[in-house]
Write an enzyme that holds these catalytic residues in place. Structure first.
Site, short mmCIF file in Angstrom:
data_model
loop_
_atom_site.label_atom_id
_atom_site.label_comp_id
_atom_site.label_asym_id
_atom_site.label_seq_id
_atom_site.Cartn_x
_atom_site.Cartn_y
_atom_site.Cartn_z
N ASP A 247 44.63 -0.20 -49.83
CA ASP A 247 43.23 0.18 -50.65
C ASP A 247 43.67 1.49 -51.33
O ASP A 247 43.97 2.44 -50.83
CB ASP A 247 42.14 0.22 -49.54
CG ASP A 247 41.00 0.22 -50.28
OD1 ASP A 247 40.26 -0.66 -50.33
OD2 ASP A 247 40.64 1.58 -50.45
N ILE A 248 43.22 1.56 -52.86
CA ILE A 248 43.20 2.87 -53.31
C ILE A 248 42.08 3.67 -52.90
O ILE A 248 40.93 3.26 -52.79
CB ILE A 248 42.74 2.26 -54.75
CG1 ILE A 248 44.06 1.56 -55.48
CG2 ILE A 248 42.92 3.58 -55.58
CD1 ILE A 248 43.80 0.89 -56.94
N GLU A 290 39.43 -3.36 -54.65
CA GLU A 290 40.52 -2.23 -55.07
C GLU A 290 41.59 -2.72 -54.07
O GLU A 290 42.60 -1.70 -53.79
CB GLU A 290 40.35 -0.95 -55.19
CG GLU A 290 39.46 -0.41 -53.80
CD GLU A 290 38.03 -0.70 -53.79
OE1 GLU A 290 37.33 0.17 -53.00
OE2 GLU A 290 37.60 -1.53 -54.47
#
Length: 370
Positions: A247-248, A290
């Protein structure tokens, strides 16, 4: 393997074989056929000139002019070149009918009236009804000749020389054989070309249904199918595979600060890292928003962690420049292993829990234990 890699391999295969019937080769194929017809009628003109059969001499002069015209049209017409073949079919029918009417059945010009039927159907044109019209015309003329020309019919020209009759018969057989060979070859090349195009179209539709349009990675549905494939093809029931979810970090802040266009560019950059760094046998997908998910078959937890470390290293070395601002991006990963007997959802859920454990423990690293 990302979908982009597999699609590029197939596209290269189609392009390698597209030369079978591209525009240049299509023109050359028709040119060969038409030039051979032209040569055949020049030969017929010489034969009928020697036999003093004026009607067929004049007819073949017209045929020679006709094929010269079709050769010119072959260079001009861009599409629907099959119309030239259909016109040639009609010329062959008229020639065969007139020669049989004048000379009878012995030279066997009548065989063209039957042979032209399959040859016409082998011509792949857009107007599907034309072969039926040609069939009706050719068969009708053949039956008419069969009814009107019998052994008792007085012909306008009687060729008594068996040598000449044999020569005409052999000439007709050779030309008939060529017509059938040309039509079959043309049909085969068009069919092969269409098959390659259909493969390409199928892959395009599959691509549209299986990839995320922004990142060009697999979408969630396709990724689930890839994982099922890995489980089915595992070497043994205990062969493990690695699943990781990344996950960003603080992605909402990037969107709020710089806008969604910049957020999309970040997603594309991260996706390209997955494409370039994942092992050849692995798969990567945009899992949602994301989040990214990857799977590596026949691998252990260390293999998954090593892959995520490559992502971390690349992200730490990259700076995004937006006008006067510069910012970096980090990711947090949760990695887990599974075996074919494990439920896919359970393996993914465990990796997801490790991801959020990593979020709670400072982000920008990989969690691979509970």
């Amino acid at each position: 393997m990302t979908f982009r890699k597999s699609s590029e391999i197939l596209r290269e295969f189609v392009e390698d074989h597209q030369h079978l019937f591209d525009k240049t080769h299509e023109k050359a194929i028709y040119f060969v056929g038409l030039i051979c017809c032209l040569c055949a009628h020049i030969s017929y003109f010489i034969i009928f000139y020697m036999l003093h059969i004026k009607e067929m001499m004049y007819f073949n002069i017209g045929s020679i002019a006709f094929y010269i015209l079709t050769l010119i049209l072959n260079t001009i017409i861009k599409n629907e070149k099959s119309i030239l073949v259909y016109l040639a079919d009609l010329e062959i029918i008229a020639h065969a009918f007139m020669a049989t009417k004048l000379l009878g059945w012995q030279p066997d010009f009548g065989m063209f009236l039957l042979l032209i039927i399959p040859a016409t159907f082998l011509t792949q044109g857009k107007r599907f009804y034309i072969p039926f019209i040609v069939t009706f015309l050719s068969m009708g003329l053949y039956l008419y000749l069969k009814i009107t020309i019998t052994d008792e019919t007085v012909l306008k020209y009687n060729v008594d020389d068996t040598g000449i009759i044999r020569a005409l018969h052999l000439t007709n057989v050779v030309i008939c054989g060529f017509v059938l060979l040309f039509s079959s070859t043309n049909f085969m090349l068009q069919r092969e070309y269409m098959e390659f195009k259909l493969v390409d179209q199928r892959e395009t539709f599959k691509r549209l249904a299986s990839i995320d349009p922004l990142t060009q990675l697999y979408n969630r549905r396709a990724m689930n199918e890839n994982i099922r494939t890995i489980r089915r093809e595992s070497k043994t029931p205990s062969t493990s595979y690695v699943i990781g979810i990344g996950d960003i970090d603080n992605f909402k802040r990037i969107n709020d600060t710089y806008g969604h266009d910049i957020g999309d560019k970040v997603l594309v950059y991260v996706a390209n890292l997955f494409i370039s760094l994942i092992p050849e046998e692995g798969y990567a997908a945009r899992w949602g928003g994301e989040e990214f998910l990857f799977v590596i078959p026949d691998a252990r937890i260390k293999d998954g962690v090593d892959f995520t470390e490559k992502i971390h290293k690349s992200l730490r070395a990259h700076v995004f420049e937006i006008e006067d601002c510069e910012f970096g991006v980090t990711m947090t990963f949760g990695v887990n292993t599974g075996i074919p007997t494990d439920k896919i959802d359970s393996v993914i859920t465990k990796a997801d829990k490790r991801l959020y454990k990593g979020k709670n423990n400072g982000k920008n690293h990989t969690e691979f234990t509970d």
